[in-house]
Design a protein around this motif. Structure first.
Motif, PDB file in Angstrom:
ATOM      1  N   PRO A 106       0.814  -1.229   0.000  1.00 27.79           N
ATOM      2  CA  PRO A 106       0.000   0.000   0.000  1.00 27.79           C
ATOM      3  C   PRO A 106       0.842   1.272   0.000  1.00 27.79           C
ATOM      4  O   PRO A 106       0.393   2.310  -0.481  1.00 27.79           O
ATOM      5  N   LEU A 107       2.076   1.180   0.496  1.00 25.22           N
ATOM      6  CA  LEU A 107       2.961   2.349   0.487  1.00 25.22           C
ATOM      7  C   LEU A 107       3.445   2.633  -0.936  1.00 25.22           C
ATOM      8  O   LEU A 107       3.575   3.777  -1.356  1.00 25.22           O
ATOM      9  N   VAL A 112       5.033   6.365  -1.810  1.00 25.78           N
ATOM     10  CA  VAL A 112       6.017   6.695  -0.772  1.00 25.78           C
ATOM     11  C   VAL A 112       7.422   6.307  -1.265  1.00 25.78           C
ATOM     12  O   VAL A 112       7.607   5.196  -1.764  1.00 25.78           O
ATOM     13  N   PRO A 113       8.406   7.208  -1.155  1.00 28.33           N
ATOM     14  CA  PRO A 113       9.775   6.900  -1.620  1.00 28.33           C
ATOM     15  C   PRO A 113      10.381   5.702  -0.892  1.00 28.33           C
ATOM     16  O   PRO A 113      10.004   5.396   0.236  1.00 28.33           O
ATOM     17  N   LYS A 114      11.360   5.075  -1.563  1.00 30.47           N
ATOM     18  CA  LYS A 114      11.875   3.778  -1.132  1.00 30.47           C
ATOM     19  C   LYS A 114      12.392   3.761   0.301  1.00 30.47           C
ATOM     20  O   LYS A 114      12.041   2.875   1.089  1.00 30.47           O
ATOM     21  N   GLN A 115      13.245   4.728   0.634  1.00 31.42           N
ATOM     22  CA  GLN A 115      13.855   4.727   1.960  1.00 31.42           C
ATOM     23  C   GLN A 115      12.800   4.873   3.065  1.00 31.42           C
ATOM     24  O   GLN A 115      12.804   4.143   4.061  1.00 31.42           O
ATOM     25  N   GLN A 116      11.863   5.791   2.823  1.00 29.75           N
ATOM     26  CA  GLN A 116      10.780   6.037   3.778  1.00 29.75           C
ATOM     27  C   GLN A 116       9.918   4.778   3.948  1.00 29.75           C
ATOM     28  O   GLN A 116       9.473   4.446   5.034  1.00 29.75           O
ATOM     29  N   ARG A 117       9.737   4.111   2.816  1.00 33.76           N
ATOM     30  CA  ARG A 117       8.934   2.889   2.802  1.00 33.76           C
ATOM     31  C   ARG A 117       9.562   1.852   3.717  1.00 33.76           C
ATOM     32  O   ARG A 117       8.907   1.211   4.514  1.00 33.76           O
ATOM     33  N   LYS A 118      10.883   1.721   3.570  1.00 33.81           N
ATOM     34  CA  LYS A 118      11.604   0.723   4.353  1.00 33.81           C
ATOM     35  C   LYS A 118      11.466   1.005   5.851  1.00 33.81           C
ATOM     36  O   LYS A 118      11.195   0.117   6.645  1.00 33.81           O
ATOM     37  N   GLU A 119      11.632   2.275   6.191  1.00 30.76           N
ATOM     38  CA  GLU A 119      11.529   2.651   7.608  1.00 30.76           C
ATOM     39  C   GLU A 119      10.138   2.370   8.162  1.00 30.76           C
ATOM     40  O   GLU A 119       9.975   1.849   9.266  1.00 30.76           O
ATOM     41  N   ARG A 120       9.137   2.718   7.376  1.00 24.63           N
ATOM     42  CA  ARG A 120       7.750   2.507   7.820  1.00 24.63           C
ATOM     43  C   ARG A 120       7.457   1.011   7.986  1.00 24.63           C
ATOM     44  O   ARG A 120       6.840   0.590   8.959  1.00 24.63           O
ATOM     45  N   ALA A 152      -0.691  -5.064   9.794  1.00 25.70           N
ATOM     46  CA  ALA A 152       0.404  -4.138   9.463  1.00 25.70           C
ATOM     47  C   ALA A 152       0.126  -3.456   8.127  1.00 25.70           C
ATOM     48  O   ALA A 152       0.291  -2.243   7.980  1.00 25.70           O
ATOM     49  N   ARG A 153      -0.306  -4.239   7.161  1.00 21.86           N
ATOM     50  CA  ARG A 153      -0.588  -3.675   5.837  1.00 21.86           C
ATOM     51  C   ARG A 153      -1.719  -2.643   5.918  1.00 21.86           C
ATOM     52  O   ARG A 153      -1.667  -1.591   5.302  1.00 21.86           O
ATOM     53  N   ALA A 154      -2.757  -2.978   6.717  1.00 24.64           N
ATOM     54  CA  ALA A 154      -3.894  -2.066   6.844  1.00 24.64           C
ATOM     55  C   ALA A 154      -3.500  -0.747   7.519  1.00 24.64           C
ATOM     56  O   ALA A 154      -4.105   0.284   7.285  1.00 24.64           O
ATOM     57  N   LEU A 155      -2.459  -0.810   8.358  1.00 21.97           N
ATOM     58  CA  LEU A 155      -2.059   0.387   9.106  1.00 21.97           C
ATOM     59  C   LEU A 155      -0.998   1.215   8.383  1.00 21.97           C
ATOM     60  O   LEU A 155      -0.635   2.300   8.828  1.00 21.97           O
ATOM     61  N   ALA A 156      -0.492   0.685   7.258  1.00 20.46           N
ATOM     62  CA  ALA A 156       0.688   1.276   6.610  1.00 20.46           C
ATOM     63  C   ALA A 156       0.531   2.771   6.356  1.00 20.46           C
ATOM     64  O   ALA A 156       1.424   3.552   6.638  1.00 20.46           O
ATOM     65  N   ASN A 157      -0.603   3.181   5.832  1.00 20.00           N
ATOM     66  CA  ASN A 157      -0.784   4.593   5.478  1.00 20.00           C
ATOM     67  C   ASN A 157      -1.410   5.421   6.603  1.00 20.00           C
ATOM     68  O   ASN A 157      -2.072   6.427   6.335  1.00 20.00           O
ATOM     69  N   ASN A 158      -1.228   4.975   7.846  1.00 18.03           N
ATOM     70  CA  ASN A 158      -1.759   5.709   9.002  1.00 18.03           C
ATOM     71  C   ASN A 158      -3.248   6.033   8.898  1.00 18.03           C
ATOM     72  O   ASN A 158      -3.649   7.201   8.917  1.00 18.03           O
ATOM     73  N   PRO A 159      -4.066   5.011   8.759  1.00 18.38           N
ATOM     74  CA  PRO A 159      -5.501   5.287   8.629  1.00 18.38           C
ATOM     75  C   PRO A 159      -6.075   5.833   9.929  1.00 18.38           C
ATOM     76  O   PRO A 159      -5.469   5.681  10.987  1.00 18.38           O
ATOM     77  N   LYS A 160      -7.253   6.449   9.818  1.00 21.21           N
ATOM     78  CA  LYS A 160      -7.948   6.916  11.023  1.00 21.21           C
ATOM     79  C   LYS A 160      -8.886   5.847  11.538  1.00 21.21           C
ATOM     80  O   LYS A 160      -9.282   5.846  12.691  1.00 21.21           O
ATOM     81  N   VAL A 161      -9.283   4.967  10.618  1.00 17.83           N
ATOM     82  CA  VAL A 161     -10.262   3.940  10.965  1.00 17.83           C
ATOM     83  C   VAL A 161      -9.762   2.585  10.490  1.00 17.83           C
ATOM     84  O   VAL A 161      -9.206   2.477   9.405  1.00 17.83           O
ATOM     85  N   LEU A 162      -9.954   1.575  11.317  1.00 13.80           N
ATOM     86  CA  LEU A 162      -9.644   0.212  10.892  1.00 13.80           C
ATOM     87  C   LEU A 162     -10.930  -0.607  10.890  1.00 13.80           C
ATOM     88  O   LEU A 162     -11.629  -0.692  11.907  1.00 13.80           O
TER      89      LEU A 162
END
Ligand SMILES: Nc1ncnc2c1ncn2[C@@H]1O[C@H](COP(=O)(O)OP(=O)(O)OP(=O)(O)O)[C@@H](O)[C@H]1O
Ligand SMILES: [Mg+2]
Length: 342
Positions: A106-107, A112-120, A152-162
């Motif tokens: 989802p990132l 989302v750029p590669k390095q940021q993706r890895k960190e997230r 983890a995948r569902a939370l990747a983009n910092n959702p407000k609702v799950l």
């Protein structure tokens, strides 16, 4: 935070249209774990698919943070969907991708750029407890681990609702518990609002703050979980409560409570009490009486213990009465003398 007004979904059919969701009205607050329970076909999945617009409503509105999801165009919707994460009963993972690659997916879509993706991804792996399994493929994971990847995948983009649709229904009881604990943990850590759909009342009782009972596309009853457990009004709700508590009348019709020559049989009714384990031992230490637990069922909810315990108290009348007064005045437990030996 989420406001649902007059929501309706009709599936057209040859002979008779199917009304899957019918005049649904709900208010869900920020940071809440809100449960929706109902039998098969009640319209739960349709409801959740309307929430992230995988389905278009026939009528009604859905406001998330003040924005009307039901009126959004495609472009706006794509953006809004990133604020809504979803997990499923059968995980819906990409089988040819590793854990890390599944979570990164989802990132990638969000650019989302590669390095940021890895960190997230590293952060998320830590959060859901999958450290050491990053390079495994889904087929090499247990059900619980697969659901952790899903979370983890569902939370990747910092959702407000799950949104969780029967997220633990394919798991064994212990694994279910560990996933439920993870959801509570995430709810508390991130302040995430969770809407959880299930047909199992024990899932509701363990982690939800409030619950709505769905039947034939409508909300039959809703309220605080403890209130609903205590005072179920609708027949459908009563059946769900019995799933967890057993049938109360049947329990009480057992006659093992009568044949005592001395002492009193007392019924203790726990209503959101937090100290039920300590209470019995405390009373038996503090007062000169013997306490025997005869039968009962106590169940833990998010807001404390709920249930009934029958105990036999033996000792002098005076001491027993003092113990009863103590319980009545220092706890929220309701006390009723069930039978009194002459
Ligand atoms: N795409 C569809 N087309 C036609 N009818 C549908 C469709 N999806 C669901 N339905 C019908 O809508 C009703 C509600 O279905 P839904 O899947 O929402 O129930 P549910 O509460 O999630 O059930 P379960 O616990 O079995 O998952 C059912 O009668 C179902 O047959
Ligand atoms: Mg369903």
């Amino acid at each position: 935070m989420i406001s649902i007004k007059g929501l309706k979904k009709v599936y057209p059919a040859k002979h008779q249209d199917v009304v899957a969701v019918d005049d649904l009205n709900l208010e869900i607050s920020k940071g809440e774990i809100f449960g929706v329970i109902g039998y098969s076909g009640a319209g739960k999945s349709t409801f959740i698919r309307l929430l992230n617009r995988l389905e278009d409503p026939t009528e009604g509105q859905i406001y998330i943070d003040g924005k009307d999801i039901s009126a959004m165009g495609k472009k706006q919707l794509r953006k809004s969907r990133q604020e809504i994460g979803m997990i499923f009963q059968h995980f819906n993972l990409l089988w040819s991708r590793t854990v890390r690659e599944n979570i990164a997916f989802p990132l990638e879509i969000a650019g989302v750029p590669k390095q940021q993706r890895k960190e997230r991804v590293d952060e998320l792996i830590e959060l859901v407890g999958l450290k050491g399994r990053e390079d495994a493929y889904p087929s090499q994971l247990s059900g619980g681990q697969k659901q952790r990847v899903g979370i983890a995948r569902a939370l990747a983009n910092n959702p407000k609702v799950l949104l969780c649709d029967e997220a633990t229904s394919a798991l064994d009881p212990d694994t279910t518990d560990s996933i439920l604990r993870l959801l509570v943990d995430i709810n508390e850590k991130l302040g995430l609002t969770i809407i959880l759909i299930t047909h199992e009342m024990h899932v509701i009782r363990k982690i939800c703050h409030r619950v709505a009972v769905m039947e034939s596309g409508r909300v039959a009853e809703q309220g605080d979980v403890l209130d609903v457990f205590l005072h179920p009004r609708e027949p459908v709700t009563k059946r769900f409560v019995e799933q967890v508590m057993g049938d109360r009348e049947q329990e009480e019709s057992l006659h093992l409570l009568e044949n005592y020559q001395t002492g009193k049989v007392i019924r203790l009714h726990f209503v959101g009490e937090t100290t039920n384990q300590a209470l019995i031992s405390q009373v038996s230490k503090q007062f000169d009486i013997a306490i025997n637990i005869l039968q009962g069922k106590i169940t833990q909810t998010q807001k404390g213990a709920y249930g009934t315990l029958f105990v036999h108290m033996d000792g002098s009348d005076e001491e027993i009465n003092r113990a009863i007064t103590f319980i009545e005045t220092s706890t929220t437990v309701e006390v009723e003398v069930y039978s009194d030996a002459e």
